[in-house]
Write a protein that holds these residues in place. Structure first.
Motif, PDB file in Angstrom:
ATOM      1  N   SER A   1      13.756  38.592  24.395  1.00  0.00           N
ATOM      2  CA  SER A   1      13.949  38.787  22.511  1.00  0.00           C
ATOM      3  C   SER A   1      12.763  38.450  21.924  1.00  0.00           C
ATOM      4  O   SER A   1      12.003  37.587  22.442  1.00  0.00           O
ATOM      5  N   GLY A   2      12.318  39.195  20.805  1.00  0.00           N
ATOM      6  CA  GLY A   2      11.429  39.170  20.022  1.00  0.00           C
ATOM      7  C   GLY A   2      10.127  39.531  20.532  1.00  0.00           C
ATOM      8  O   GLY A   2       8.911  39.357  19.706  1.00  0.00           O
ATOM      9  N   ILE A   3      10.062  40.385  21.773  1.00  0.00           N
ATOM     10  CA  ILE A   3       8.986  40.917  22.257  1.00  0.00           C
ATOM     11  C   ILE A   3       9.007  42.397  22.521  1.00  0.00           C
ATOM     12  O   ILE A   3      10.007  42.714  22.821  1.00  0.00           O
ATOM     13  N   ASP A   4       8.079  43.103  22.869  1.00  0.00           N
ATOM     14  CA  ASP A   4       7.859  44.355  23.283  1.00  0.00           C
ATOM     15  C   ASP A   4       6.711  44.388  24.335  1.00  0.00           C
ATOM     16  O   ASP A   4       5.748  44.116  23.915  1.00  0.00           O
ATOM     17  N   ALA A   5       6.858  44.842  25.789  1.00  0.00           N
ATOM     18  CA  ALA A   5       5.831  44.632  26.619  1.00  0.00           C
ATOM     19  C   ALA A   5       5.659  46.222  27.043  1.00  0.00           C
ATOM     20  O   ALA A   5       6.804  46.953  26.866  1.00  0.00           O
ATOM     21  N   PRO A   6       4.616  46.547  27.742  1.00  0.00           N
ATOM     22  CA  PRO A   6       4.242  47.869  28.026  1.00  0.00           C
ATOM     23  C   PRO A   6       5.067  48.397  29.043  1.00  0.00           C
ATOM     24  O   PRO A   6       5.836  47.605  29.936  1.00  0.00           O
TER      25      PRO A   6
ATOM     26  N   SER B   1       3.225  40.818  36.829  1.00  0.00           N
ATOM     27  CA  SER B   1       2.426  40.021  37.762  1.00  0.00           C
ATOM     28  C   SER B   1       2.314  38.401  37.002  1.00  0.00           C
ATOM     29  O   SER B   1       2.417  37.403  37.718  1.00  0.00           O
ATOM     30  N   TYR B   2       2.108  38.309  35.553  1.00  0.00           N
ATOM     31  CA  TYR B   2       1.902  37.178  34.849  1.00  0.00           C
ATOM     32  C   TYR B   2       3.448  36.480  34.892  1.00  0.00           C
ATOM     33  O   TYR B   2       3.294  35.180  35.183  1.00  0.00           O
ATOM     34  N   ILE B   3       4.213  37.330  34.535  1.00  0.00           N
ATOM     35  CA  ILE B   3       5.656  36.616  34.641  1.00  0.00           C
ATOM     36  C   ILE B   3       5.931  35.813  35.986  1.00  0.00           C
ATOM     37  O   ILE B   3       6.495  34.949  36.008  1.00  0.00           O
ATOM     38  N   GLU B   4       5.698  36.708  37.154  1.00  0.00           N
ATOM     39  CA  GLU B   4       6.141  36.412  38.462  1.00  0.00           C
ATOM     40  C   GLU B   4       5.283  35.002  38.705  1.00  0.00           C
ATOM     41  O   GLU B   4       5.840  34.071  39.134  1.00  0.00           O
ATOM     42  N   THR B   5       4.189  34.956  38.502  1.00  0.00           N
ATOM     43  CA  THR B   5       3.285  33.856  38.393  1.00  0.00           C
ATOM     44  C   THR B   5       3.764  32.742  37.814  1.00  0.00           C
ATOM     45  O   THR B   5       4.171  31.444  38.110  1.00  0.00           O
ATOM     46  N   ALA B   6       4.287  32.803  36.389  1.00  0.00           N
ATOM     47  CA  ALA B   6       4.628  31.847  35.609  1.00  0.00           C
ATOM     48  C   ALA B   6       5.998  31.316  36.148  1.00  0.00           C
ATOM     49  O   ALA B   6       6.256  30.186  36.175  1.00  0.00           O
ATOM     50  N   LEU B   7       7.063  32.306  36.762  1.00  0.00           N
ATOM     51  CA  LEU B   7       8.246  31.765  37.305  1.00  0.00           C
ATOM     52  C   LEU B   7       8.050  31.089  38.563  1.00  0.00           C
ATOM     53  O   LEU B   7       8.695  29.988  38.729  1.00  0.00           O
TER      54      LEU B   7
ATOM     55  N   LYS C   1       4.331  41.023  19.669  1.00  0.00           N
ATOM     56  CA  LYS C   1       5.731  40.063  18.890  1.00  0.00           C
ATOM     57  C   LYS C   1       6.299  41.217  18.211  1.00  0.00           C
ATOM     58  O   LYS C   1       5.790  41.985  17.238  1.00  0.00           O
ATOM     59  N   THR C   2       7.795  41.446  18.198  1.00  0.00           N
ATOM     60  CA  THR C   2       8.503  42.055  17.338  1.00  0.00           C
ATOM     61  C   THR C   2       9.590  41.392  16.603  1.00  0.00           C
ATOM     62  O   THR C   2      10.168  40.455  17.265  1.00  0.00           O
ATOM     63  N   PRO C   3      10.106  41.931  15.334  1.00  0.00           N
ATOM     64  CA  PRO C   3      11.007  41.113  14.726  1.00  0.00           C
ATOM     65  C   PRO C   3      12.341  41.792  15.313  1.00  0.00           C
ATOM     66  O   PRO C   3      12.437  43.134  15.121  1.00  0.00           O
ATOM     67  N   GLY C   4      13.315  41.309  15.694  1.00  0.00           N
ATOM     68  CA  GLY C   4      14.618  41.633  16.172  1.00  0.00           C
ATOM     69  C   GLY C   4      14.570  42.671  17.044  1.00  0.00           C
ATOM     70  O   GLY C   4      13.467  42.663  18.034  1.00  0.00           O
ATOM     71  N   LYS C   5      15.157  43.685  17.286  1.00  0.00           N
ATOM     72  CA  LYS C   5      15.248  44.826  18.286  1.00  0.00           C
ATOM     73  C   LYS C   5      13.951  45.433  18.157  1.00  0.00           C
ATOM     74  O   LYS C   5      13.611  46.169  17.168  1.00  0.00           O
TER      75      LYS C   5
ATOM     76  N   SER D   1       4.487  33.053  25.674  1.00  0.00           N
ATOM     77  CA  SER D   1       3.224  33.080  26.398  1.00  0.00           C
ATOM     78  C   SER D   1       2.839  34.634  26.904  1.00  0.00           C
ATOM     79  O   SER D   1       1.479  34.825  26.631  1.00  0.00           O
ATOM     80  N   LEU D   2       3.440  35.395  26.956  1.00  0.00           N
ATOM     81  CA  LEU D   2       3.249  36.750  26.931  1.00  0.00           C
ATOM     82  C   LEU D   2       2.568  37.385  25.637  1.00  0.00           C
ATOM     83  O   LEU D   2       1.449  38.211  25.825  1.00  0.00           O
ATOM     84  N   VAL D   3       2.975  37.006  24.703  1.00  0.00           N
ATOM     85  CA  VAL D   3       2.176  37.295  23.429  1.00  0.00           C
ATOM     86  C   VAL D   3       0.956  36.643  23.306  1.00  0.00           C
ATOM     87  O   VAL D   3      -0.097  37.309  23.059  1.00  0.00           O
ATOM     88  N   VAL D   4       0.693  35.493  23.468  1.00  0.00           N
ATOM     89  CA  VAL D   4      -0.485  34.466  23.459  1.00  0.00           C
ATOM     90  C   VAL D   4      -1.586  35.312  24.456  1.00  0.00           C
ATOM     91  O   VAL D   4      -2.717  35.565  23.908  1.00  0.00           O
ATOM     92  N   TYR D   5      -1.143  35.640  25.787  1.00  0.00           N
ATOM     93  CA  TYR D   5      -2.153  36.084  26.499  1.00  0.00           C
ATOM     94  C   TYR D   5      -2.292  37.699  26.508  1.00  0.00           C
ATOM     95  O   TYR D   5      -3.020  38.418  27.298  1.00  0.00           O
TER      96      TYR D   5
END
Length: 121
Positions: A38-43, A63-69, A116-120, A107-111
């Protein structure tokens, strides 16, 4: 030397496996449930991307998410926070937060991997 010592010498006792699979930059399967961060939109990946640049950035976000997880597994266990159900998409919307306080969406927004999106979106 390999083979010397008991098998318990090689186990990390405080690591607990979590079933988390990354689908794209803002969607994953968390312990069997489809979750949209929630709160973001990724490509978008592959055929859903509007151009090759979006698809490339989507691959980087995944790839960033997989690394973070997976590579930071010793930093703490991940959990869902602020969960809501989206019946139209048949998934949950939630924040994914690690026990040390890291919020994956932030973290996804920062990098630069998500907006960042409000709501849906």
């Amino acid at each position: 030397m390999l083979g010397c010592g008991s098998s318990s010498d090689y186990l990390v006792s405080d690591f607990e496996h979590q079933d988390i699979r990354v689908l794209d930059g803002d969607t994953l399967i968390f312990e069997g449930a489809h979750v949209r961060l929630s709160g973001i939109d990724a490509p978008e990946l592959g055929p859903w991307a509007k151009c090759w640049a979006e698809a490339a950035l989507a691959g980087s976000a995944k790839s960033y998410i997989e690394t973070a997880l997976y590579e930071n597994a010793t930093a703490g266990k991940w959990k869902l926070a602020d969960v809501s159900k989206d019946a139209a998409l048949n998934l949950k919307r939630a924040r994914l937060v690690r026990s040390d306080g890291e919020d994956l969406a932030e973290s996804l927004v920062v990098y630069g991997y998500a907006a960042k999106t409000p709501g849906k979106w």
